[in-house]
Design an enzyme around this catalytic site. Structure first.
Site, PDB file in Angstrom:
ATOM      1  N   ALA A   1       0.813  -1.212   0.000  1.00  0.00           N
ATOM      2  CA  ALA A   1       0.000   0.000   0.000  1.00  0.00           C
ATOM      3  C   ALA A   1       0.848   1.263   0.000  1.00  0.00           C
ATOM      4  CB  ALA A   1      -0.942   0.006   1.197  1.00  0.00           C
TER       5      ALA A   1
ATOM      6  N   HIS B   1      -1.756  -7.964   2.913  1.00  0.00           N
ATOM      7  CA  HIS B   1      -1.271  -8.434   4.221  1.00  0.00           C
ATOM      8  C   HIS B   1      -2.140  -7.931   5.370  1.00  0.00           C
ATOM      9  CE1 HIS B   1       0.762  -4.934   6.203  1.00  0.00           C
ATOM     10  NE2 HIS B   1       0.768  -4.447   4.978  1.00  0.00           N
TER      11      HIS B   1
ATOM     12  N   THR C   1       9.236  -7.052 -13.438  1.00  0.00           N
ATOM     13  CA  THR C   1       8.783  -8.394 -13.796  1.00  0.00           C
ATOM     14  C   THR C   1       7.506  -8.747 -13.032  1.00  0.00           C
ATOM     15  OG1 THR C   1      11.075  -9.094 -14.153  1.00  0.00           O
ATOM     16  CG2 THR C   1       9.418 -10.825 -13.875  1.00  0.00           C
TER      17      THR C   1
ATOM     18  N   GLN D   1      -7.317  -0.347   5.247  1.00  0.00           N
ATOM     19  CA  GLN D   1      -8.015  -0.911   6.401  1.00  0.00           C
ATOM     20  C   GLN D   1      -9.482  -1.221   6.104  1.00  0.00           C
ATOM     21  OE1 GLN D   1      -6.524  -1.853   9.065  1.00  0.00           O
ATOM     22  NE2 GLN D   1      -4.562  -0.771   8.969  1.00  0.00           N
TER      23      GLN D   1
ATOM     24  N   CYS E   1       3.873   2.388  11.155  1.00  0.00           N
ATOM     25  CA  CYS E   1       4.822   3.099  10.288  1.00  0.00           C
ATOM     26  C   CYS E   1       5.122   4.508  10.779  1.00  0.00           C
ATOM     27  CB  CYS E   1       4.281   3.158   8.860  1.00  0.00           C
ATOM     28  SG  CYS E   1       4.018   1.540   8.123  1.00  0.00           S
TER      29      CYS E   1
END
Length: 372
Positions: free
Chosen positions: A69, A198, A234, A178, A320
């Protein structure tokens, strides 16, 4: 260990990990290669992308795979700002945003963009009247989270998008990190949106960016063919397959998961409200997965450390965010710096058990008595 930090990182579902490993072994070729191995991998990538798009209610051409994200937010915000710079350099956001949004905006401000922050009500929601006052003909971007990661506040995205519609040069970027798997969510009226698997049982290092067809955006990463012109590299087929599997499981089990966390949230609110020094910062209509609270006179980091010593995991602010500063989200809704410094977050998942809640409540009682 008692894990009550699901909004920071959700445990990877065993089926997700299984399908990732299987795909790694079955499809060893680069999906961009033109030999039989590459063609098979490309066909699988196309199939997976179509399935993800169908579940999210968007077109497959509107899906961009990213590393998470944070990359999705950076790509959308910086990419739109640069592509729209001839239409204006005014951007609006909120004081509640994740650092990947707020720091992207800080970078743009250093480069000459003008950033305004819309007022937030005591319930943590965007003040629509203030938004209407702030938005201008040269406003080219509005950034807002669908669900705040610290408070769990659900923003009125459909109403916000109606305001933006009156300004044809303005794009709406939504951090839906969220929201997916936690609330019923529609991408109608949204131009770009960030998603992190995740957060609902997928793998770290995997992300999605939804970019509607009519949105112009300068790529953040150049060089090397990807699945789209807007993100080089890739194609990571195994990560795409794992994101698909995580989304399938989360959406299929949505009602059951929601019922579990709602019941546990109500129990926590009932038990913790018995303490006169406890203040709930999450509004009553927040997502049940998140419960933010403060304990008067006790720093949030201090209480978090005490819980951690009892093998209980909770968060102070976003995972974070930097340490030693008050929660911007709690400060915005309470106007109380001491309260913001005392705040911390419990976040629940469908794997949370009643026994874990029992042990947490016992530990909470012991710690707050020791710190009185």
């Amino acid at each position: 260990m008692i894990y009550l930090d699901y909004s920071a990182n959700y445990p990877t579902d065993k089926e997700v990990l299984k399908v990732f490993c299987e795909t790694e072994h079955l499809f060893i070729a680069n999906p961009n290669s033109n030999h039989i191995g590459g063609l098979n991998a490309r066909a699988k990538m196309h199939e997976v992308t179509e399935n993800i798009a169908s579940m999210l209610g968007v077109d497959s051409e509107e899906i961009i795979y990213t590393s998470g994200a944070s990359e999705s937010n950076n790509t959308a915000i910086k990419g739109i700002a640069r592509s729209m710079r001839h239409n204006g350099k005014h951007i609006i956001s909120t004081p509640l945003e994740h650092p990947s949004v707020s720091m992207s905006l800080a970078t743009l401000k250093e480069q000459g963009w003008e950033i305004d922050y819309v007022r937030i009500g005591r319930d943590g929601k965007v003040d629509l009247d203030d938004l209407k006052e702030l938005i201008r003909n040269d406003t080219i971007l509005l950034c807002v989270s669908a669900v705040d990661s610290e408070l769990g506040t659900i923003q009125p995205i459909s109403e916000i998008s109606e305001v933006v519609k009156s300004y044809p040069n303005c794009r709406l970027h939504v951090d839906a990190t969220q929201a997916i798997g936690k609330i019923k969510f529609s991408f109608d009226g949204i131009d770009t949106a960030a998603i992190a698997p995740h957060k609902f049982g997928g793998l770290n290092g995997s992300g999605l960016l939804i970019k509607k067809r009519n949105v112009d955006m300068v790529p953040l990463i150049h060089g090397g063919a990807g699945t789209t012109l807007y993100r080089s590299g890739t194609p990571a087929l195994s990560l795409a397959v794992s994101a698909e599997k995580a989304l399938v499981i989360a959406l299929n089990d949505f009602d059951k998961r929601l019922e579990t966390v709602t019941r546990l949230n109500l129990r926590l609110r009932e038990e913790l409200s018995k303490y006169p020094n406890v203040r709930f910062n999450s509004p009553a209509d927040a997502v049940p997965h998140i419960l933010n609270l403060s304990i008067n006179g006790i720093m949030g980091t201090t209480f978090q450390k005490a819980l951690s010593e009892k093998d209980i995991c909770v968060s102070v602010k976003s995972a974070c965010s930097s340490d030693g500063t008050p929660s911007k989200a709690v400060l915005a809704v309470s106007g109380d710096r001491k309260n913001a410094l005392s705040s911390w977050r419990i976040s629940l998942g469908h794997l949370t058990t009643d026994d874990e809640i029992d042990k947490f409540l016992n530990a909470f009682d012991e710690i707050q008595l020791e710190m009185k």
